[in-house]
Design a protein around this motif. Structure first.
Motif, mmCIF file in Angstrom:
data_model
loop_
_atom_site.group_PDB
_atom_site.id
_atom_site.type_symbol
_atom_site.label_atom_id
_atom_site.label_comp_id
_atom_site.label_asym_id
_atom_site.label_seq_id
_atom_site.Cartn_x
_atom_site.Cartn_y
_atom_site.Cartn_z
ATOM 1 N N LYS A 29 0.859 -1.186 -0.343
ATOM 2 C CA LYS A 29 0.150 -0.040 -0.074
ATOM 3 C C LYS A 29 1.014 1.266 0.048
ATOM 4 N N GLN A 30 2.165 1.308 0.762
ATOM 5 C CA GLN A 30 2.877 2.306 0.690
ATOM 6 C C GLN A 30 4.253 1.958 0.029
ATOM 7 N N TRP A 31 4.757 2.877 -0.664
ATOM 8 C CA TRP A 31 6.248 2.621 -1.020
ATOM 9 C C TRP A 31 7.190 3.551 -0.420
ATOM 10 N N GLN A 32 8.493 3.287 -0.377
ATOM 11 C CA GLN A 32 9.300 4.267 0.429
ATOM 12 C C GLN A 32 10.298 5.020 -0.685
ATOM 13 N N VAL A 33 10.553 6.136 -0.198
ATOM 14 C CA VAL A 33 11.303 7.024 -0.895
ATOM 15 C C VAL A 33 12.764 7.188 -0.009
ATOM 16 N N ILE A 34 13.905 6.646 -0.630
ATOM 17 C CA ILE A 34 15.186 6.629 0.288
ATOM 18 C C ILE A 34 16.090 7.682 -0.512
ATOM 19 N N LEU A 35 16.675 8.730 0.563
ATOM 20 C CA LEU A 35 17.388 9.751 0.237
ATOM 21 C C LEU A 35 18.667 9.444 0.998
ATOM 22 N N ASN A 36 19.863 10.210 0.423
ATOM 23 C CA ASN A 36 20.923 10.298 1.184
ATOM 24 C C ASN A 36 21.611 8.979 1.798
ATOM 25 N N ARG A 37 21.725 8.039 1.118
ATOM 26 C CA ARG A 37 22.160 6.518 1.276
ATOM 27 C C ARG A 37 21.280 6.211 2.476
ATOM 28 N N GLY A 38 19.993 6.180 2.478
ATOM 29 C CA GLY A 38 19.159 5.671 3.553
ATOM 30 C C GLY A 38 19.145 6.574 4.861
ATOM 31 N N LYS A 39 19.763 7.571 5.011
ATOM 32 C CA LYS A 39 19.796 8.504 5.996
ATOM 33 C C LYS A 39 18.029 9.275 6.365
ATOM 34 N N LYS A 40 17.532 9.474 5.030
ATOM 35 C CA LYS A 40 16.075 9.953 4.860
ATOM 36 C C LYS A 40 15.326 9.059 4.078
ATOM 37 N N ARG A 41 14.104 8.787 4.838
ATOM 38 C CA ARG A 41 13.081 7.944 4.095
ATOM 39 C C ARG A 41 11.754 8.601 4.188
ATOM 40 N N PHE A 42 10.975 8.499 3.080
ATOM 41 C CA PHE A 42 9.704 8.954 3.209
ATOM 42 C C PHE A 42 8.702 7.838 2.693
ATOM 43 N N THR A 43 7.411 8.009 2.904
ATOM 44 C CA THR A 43 6.485 6.882 2.388
ATOM 45 C C THR A 43 5.787 7.960 1.335
ATOM 46 N N MET A 44 5.212 6.954 0.287
ATOM 47 C CA MET A 44 4.275 7.574 -0.752
ATOM 48 C C MET A 44 3.277 6.406 -0.877
ATOM 49 N N THR A 45 2.218 6.832 -1.288
ATOM 50 C CA THR A 45 1.077 5.967 -1.585
ATOM 51 C C THR A 45 1.360 5.158 -2.895
ATOM 52 N N ASN A 46 1.011 3.861 -2.877
ATOM 53 C CA ASN A 46 1.526 3.144 -4.262
ATOM 54 C C ASN A 46 0.637 3.821 -5.373
ATOM 55 N N PRO A 47 1.485 4.273 -6.363
ATOM 56 C CA PRO A 47 0.988 4.958 -7.392
ATOM 57 C C PRO A 47 0.067 4.055 -7.942
ATOM 58 N N HIS A 48 0.373 2.867 -8.156
ATOM 59 C CA HIS A 48 -0.426 1.882 -9.043
ATOM 60 C C HIS A 48 -1.825 1.711 -8.430
ATOM 61 N N HIS A 49 -1.967 1.670 -7.166
ATOM 62 C CA HIS A 49 -3.272 1.771 -6.509
ATOM 63 C C HIS A 49 -4.038 2.987 -6.730
ATOM 64 N N GLN A 50 -3.149 4.043 -7.003
ATOM 65 C CA GLN A 50 -3.862 5.604 -7.167
ATOM 66 C C GLN A 50 -4.460 5.212 -8.669
ATOM 67 N N ASN A 51 -3.685 4.510 -9.576
ATOM 68 C CA ASN A 51 -4.044 4.403 -10.928
ATOM 69 C C ASN A 51 -5.166 3.647 -11.371
ATOM 70 N N TYR A 52 -5.224 2.506 -10.303
ATOM 71 C CA TYR A 52 -6.218 1.669 -10.372
ATOM 72 C C TYR A 52 -7.776 2.315 -10.286
ATOM 73 N N GLY A 53 -7.724 3.386 -9.160
ATOM 74 C CA GLY A 53 -9.069 4.129 -9.092
ATOM 75 C C GLY A 53 -9.549 4.800 -10.328
ATOM 76 N N HIS A 54 -8.241 5.325 -11.029
ATOM 77 C CA HIS A 54 -8.328 6.266 -12.267
ATOM 78 C C HIS A 54 -8.915 5.311 -13.479
ATOM 79 N N ILE A 55 -8.350 4.168 -13.440
ATOM 80 C CA ILE A 55 -8.751 3.406 -14.526
ATOM 81 C C ILE A 55 -10.154 2.933 -14.338
#
Length: 201
Positions: A87-113
């Protein structure tokens, strides 16, 4: 002098406040132009569609001989980690020092389709789910098919089977163009939905 400083401060604040929107708009426009140049198809940006579950906003719809590409555009920078089922993907920056979550974009696009299928049932077999990141993103090993960076689009498109002839492409483009007729009302409804969601209503 004071007036100049105040104006400059206001400009800097606005640029900071609207940074994500500006970057997203530029990235979306770049991707749409590239898709149009490569596919020679009809490309719609920032499309609003009303269905039984409310209004959906779709970044890009491209009507091509390969099918109707329904595209979720992301401008995230860093290593993108996730799978088709997360359900959530991770965005990893600075060699793992920073991590953010984002909604799985395919789940978003499923609703669009789904809302497009509801609106245009005869086109159900033509829709193709596609998520495109900018070239500053690196995609992890488990990222599902149909997830690419901008630079990969030409090869991705080339490898798709042809699904529509010229007449079908033109007819489908005309059909989808009808979505723009009620755009102002639907956009206002979508913005209201976002505001309510942020307020937890």
């Amino acid at each position: 002098m004071i007036t100049f400083i105040v104006i400059l401060a206001a400009i800097v604040f606005c640029m900071w406040f609207f940074q994500n929107q500006i970057v997203g708009h530029i990235g979306e426009k770049h991707t749409a132009n590239r898709i149009r140049a490569i596919s020679k198809g009809t490309v719609f940006r920032d499309v609003y569609v009303e269905g039984s579950h409310g209004v959906q906003q779709i970044d890009i719809i491209a009507v091509t001989e390969k099918g109707v590409l329904v595209i979720e555009k992301k401008t995230r920078i860093g290593l993108i980690v996730g799978s088709a089922y997360d359900k959530q993907w991770q965005v990893i920056l600075n060699r793992g020092k920073k991590r953010f979550t984002m909604t799985n974009p395919h789940h978003q696009n499923y609703g669009h389709i789904q809302v497009l299928c509801e609106k245009f049932p005869t086109l159900k077999d033509k829709f193709i789910d596609l998520v495109i990141f900018g070239n500053n993103a690196k995609l992890g090993d488990r990222i599902p098919e149909g997830t690419i960076c901008d630079r990969d689009f030409k090869m991705f498109y080339k490898n798709l089977p042809t699904r529509m002839n010229t007449q079908e492409v033109e007819s489908t483009a005309q059909t989808l163009a009808t979505l723009n007729k009620d755009r102002a009302r639907l956009k206002a409804m979508h913005k209201q939905k976002i505001r309510q969601k942020r307020k937890g209503l």
